[in-house]
Design a protein around this motif. Structure first.
Motif, PDB file in Angstrom:
ATOM      1  N   PRO A 117     -10.739   1.059  -5.961  1.00 29.06           N
ATOM      2  CA  PRO A 117     -10.156  -0.004  -6.763  1.00 29.06           C
ATOM      3  C   PRO A 117      -8.761  -0.513  -6.641  1.00 29.06           C
ATOM      4  O   PRO A 117      -8.444  -1.582  -6.524  1.00 29.06           O
ATOM      5  CB  PRO A 117     -10.572   0.238  -8.227  1.00 29.06           C
ATOM      6  CG  PRO A 117     -11.813   1.363  -8.132  1.00 29.06           C
ATOM      7  CD  PRO A 117     -11.245   2.037  -6.680  1.00 29.06           C
ATOM      8  N   VAL A 118      -7.836   0.440  -6.703  1.00 26.59           N
ATOM      9  CA  VAL A 118      -6.379   0.227  -6.739  1.00 26.59           C
ATOM     10  C   VAL A 118      -6.007  -0.173  -5.291  1.00 26.59           C
ATOM     11  O   VAL A 118      -5.363  -1.494  -5.108  1.00 26.59           O
ATOM     12  CB  VAL A 118      -5.525   1.366  -6.767  1.00 26.59           C
ATOM     13  CG1 VAL A 118      -4.312   1.299  -6.662  1.00 26.59           C
ATOM     14  CG2 VAL A 118      -5.860   2.335  -8.330  1.00 26.59           C
ATOM     15  N   ILE A 119      -6.763   0.380  -4.192  1.00 24.43           N
ATOM     16  CA  ILE A 119      -6.271  -0.137  -2.818  1.00 24.43           C
ATOM     17  C   ILE A 119      -6.759  -1.661  -2.632  1.00 24.43           C
ATOM     18  O   ILE A 119      -6.041  -2.349  -2.123  1.00 24.43           O
ATOM     19  CB  ILE A 119      -7.134   0.781  -1.836  1.00 24.43           C
ATOM     20  CG1 ILE A 119      -6.472   2.015  -1.713  1.00 24.43           C
ATOM     21  CG2 ILE A 119      -7.044   0.118  -0.502  1.00 24.43           C
ATOM     22  CD1 ILE A 119      -7.253   3.113  -1.165  1.00 24.43           C
ATOM     23  N   PHE A 140      -0.354   4.851  -0.596  1.00 26.15           N
ATOM     24  CA  PHE A 140      -1.213   4.887   0.512  1.00 26.15           C
ATOM     25  C   PHE A 140      -0.650   4.678   1.705  1.00 26.15           C
ATOM     26  O   PHE A 140      -0.784   3.518   2.371  1.00 26.15           O
ATOM     27  CB  PHE A 140      -2.446   3.658   0.102  1.00 26.15           C
ATOM     28  CG  PHE A 140      -3.128   4.234  -1.065  1.00 26.15           C
ATOM     29  CD1 PHE A 140      -3.961   5.283  -1.326  1.00 26.15           C
ATOM     30  CD2 PHE A 140      -2.850   3.548  -2.291  1.00 26.15           C
ATOM     31  CE1 PHE A 140      -4.506   5.493  -2.672  1.00 26.15           C
ATOM     32  CE2 PHE A 140      -3.178   3.530  -3.566  1.00 26.15           C
ATOM     33  CZ  PHE A 140      -4.353   4.678  -3.662  1.00 26.15           C
ATOM     34  N   LEU A 187       0.625  -1.220   0.114  1.00 24.81           N
ATOM     35  CA  LEU A 187       0.146  -0.001   0.006  1.00 24.81           C
ATOM     36  C   LEU A 187       0.929   1.274  -0.093  1.00 24.81           C
ATOM     37  O   LEU A 187       0.548   2.326  -0.748  1.00 24.81           O
ATOM     38  CB  LEU A 187      -1.305   0.032   1.246  1.00 24.81           C
ATOM     39  CG  LEU A 187      -2.014  -1.059   0.918  1.00 24.81           C
ATOM     40  CD1 LEU A 187      -2.599  -1.272   2.447  1.00 24.81           C
ATOM     41  CD2 LEU A 187      -2.979  -0.405   0.123  1.00 24.81           C
ATOM     42  N   LYS A 190       2.184   1.966  -3.501  1.00 22.86           N
ATOM     43  CA  LYS A 190       1.210   2.471  -4.339  1.00 22.86           C
ATOM     44  C   LYS A 190       0.607   4.032  -3.801  1.00 22.86           C
ATOM     45  O   LYS A 190       0.049   4.559  -4.476  1.00 22.86           O
ATOM     46  CB  LYS A 190       0.019   1.571  -4.309  1.00 22.86           C
ATOM     47  CG  LYS A 190       0.238   0.384  -5.281  1.00 22.86           C
ATOM     48  CD  LYS A 190       0.599   0.836  -6.506  1.00 22.86           C
ATOM     49  CE  LYS A 190       0.565  -0.452  -7.447  1.00 22.86           C
ATOM     50  NZ  LYS A 190       0.609  -0.182  -8.959  1.00 22.86           N
ATOM     51  N   ASN A 206      -4.002  -8.934  -3.722  1.00 20.08           N
ATOM     52  CA  ASN A 206      -2.737  -9.279  -4.323  1.00 20.08           C
ATOM     53  C   ASN A 206      -1.539  -9.541  -3.361  1.00 20.08           C
ATOM     54  O   ASN A 206      -0.920 -10.754  -3.172  1.00 20.08           O
ATOM     55  CB  ASN A 206      -2.177  -8.521  -5.379  1.00 20.08           C
ATOM     56  CG  ASN A 206      -2.838  -8.324  -6.836  1.00 20.08           C
ATOM     57  OD1 ASN A 206      -3.778  -9.455  -6.948  1.00 20.08           O
ATOM     58  ND2 ASN A 206      -2.638  -7.348  -7.556  1.00 20.08           N
ATOM     59  N   SER A 207      -1.338  -8.643  -2.556  1.00 17.45           N
ATOM     60  CA  SER A 207      -0.188  -8.799  -1.245  1.00 17.45           C
ATOM     61  C   SER A 207      -0.992  -9.583  -0.330  1.00 17.45           C
ATOM     62  O   SER A 207       0.121 -10.249   0.583  1.00 17.45           O
ATOM     63  CB  SER A 207       0.079  -7.299  -0.547  1.00 17.45           C
ATOM     64  OG  SER A 207      -0.879  -6.733  -0.382  1.00 17.45           O
ATOM     65  N   GLU A 254      -7.179  -3.966  -4.893  1.00 15.49           N
ATOM     66  CA  GLU A 254      -6.482  -4.854  -5.884  1.00 15.49           C
ATOM     67  C   GLU A 254      -5.096  -4.969  -5.092  1.00 15.49           C
ATOM     68  O   GLU A 254      -4.522  -6.126  -4.978  1.00 15.49           O
ATOM     69  CB  GLU A 254      -6.284  -4.320  -7.213  1.00 15.49           C
ATOM     70  CG  GLU A 254      -5.744  -5.198  -8.051  1.00 15.49           C
ATOM     71  CD  GLU A 254      -6.735  -6.403  -8.299  1.00 15.49           C
ATOM     72  OE1 GLU A 254      -6.179  -7.486  -8.514  1.00 15.49           O
ATOM     73  OE2 GLU A 254      -8.013  -6.351  -8.192  1.00 15.49           O
ATOM     74  N   VAL A 255      -4.497  -4.064  -4.658  1.00 15.66           N
ATOM     75  CA  VAL A 255      -3.157  -4.024  -3.706  1.00 15.66           C
ATOM     76  C   VAL A 255      -3.299  -5.125  -2.652  1.00 15.66           C
ATOM     77  O   VAL A 255      -2.657  -6.036  -2.435  1.00 15.66           O
ATOM     78  CB  VAL A 255      -2.619  -2.789  -3.411  1.00 15.66           C
ATOM     79  CG1 VAL A 255      -1.374  -2.844  -2.315  1.00 15.66           C
ATOM     80  CG2 VAL A 255      -2.270  -1.820  -4.471  1.00 15.66           C
ATOM     81  N   SER A 274     -12.034   7.076  -6.174  1.00 12.41           N
ATOM     82  CA  SER A 274     -11.379   6.642  -7.492  1.00 12.41           C
ATOM     83  C   SER A 274     -10.191   5.848  -6.961  1.00 12.41           C
ATOM     84  O   SER A 274      -9.695   5.205  -7.932  1.00 12.41           O
ATOM     85  CB  SER A 274     -10.871   7.875  -8.132  1.00 12.41           C
ATOM     86  OG  SER A 274     -10.199   8.829  -7.287  1.00 12.41           O
ATOM     87  N   SER A 275      -9.849   6.236  -5.911  1.00  6.80           N
ATOM     88  CA  SER A 275      -8.616   5.245  -5.320  1.00  6.80           C
ATOM     89  C   SER A 275      -8.976   3.830  -4.905  1.00  6.80           C
ATOM     90  O   SER A 275      -8.023   2.930  -4.718  1.00  6.80           O
ATOM     91  CB  SER A 275      -7.929   5.933  -4.308  1.00  6.80           C
ATOM     92  OG  SER A 275      -7.276   7.158  -4.609  1.00  6.80           O
TER      93      SER A 275
END
Length: 106
Positions: free
Chosen positions: A67-69, A25, A20, A23, A75-76, A71-72, A64-65
């Protein structure tokens, strides 16, 4: 704004936090918790562990953030077995800064 709450394995906590941060965050709240999923704990031989230790990460971010959070985190935190965790996303309608008293709308 949204709140992302992730329940992950304790051994994956550092991986998730570092991913995080990488990326962009870095701000989060971490809590050590106990719980169980629909498998109702874990049975190892004759011993049944009703509740297992987990780590809950809480992050408030712009819509907007999210989906990225998510996914991270997925995955992790992934190991591939039951008990890998869950990610919950909830709306945040108001935020108050204690020091200044400032109110932000979600």
């Amino acid at each position: 704004m949204k709140m992302v709450r992730a329940i992950v394995r304790p051994e994956k906590e550092n991986d998730v936090v570092l991913a995080l941060e990488a990326k962009g965050f870095p701000a989060m709240t971490k809590t050590h918790v106990f719980g169980r999923g629909k498998q109702k704990g874990l049975k190892v031989g004759p011993i049944h562990y009703d509740e297992l230790p987990k780590v809950m990460l809480m992050i408030v971010a712009e819509d907007s953030s999210v989906p990225v959070i998510v996914e991270v985190i997925k995955n992790s935190a992934y190991v591939g077995y039951e008990g890998d965790g869950k990610v919950f996303v909830s709306p945040v309608t108001e935020v108050y800064t204690i020091r200044t008293g400032e109110k932000s709308e979600g």
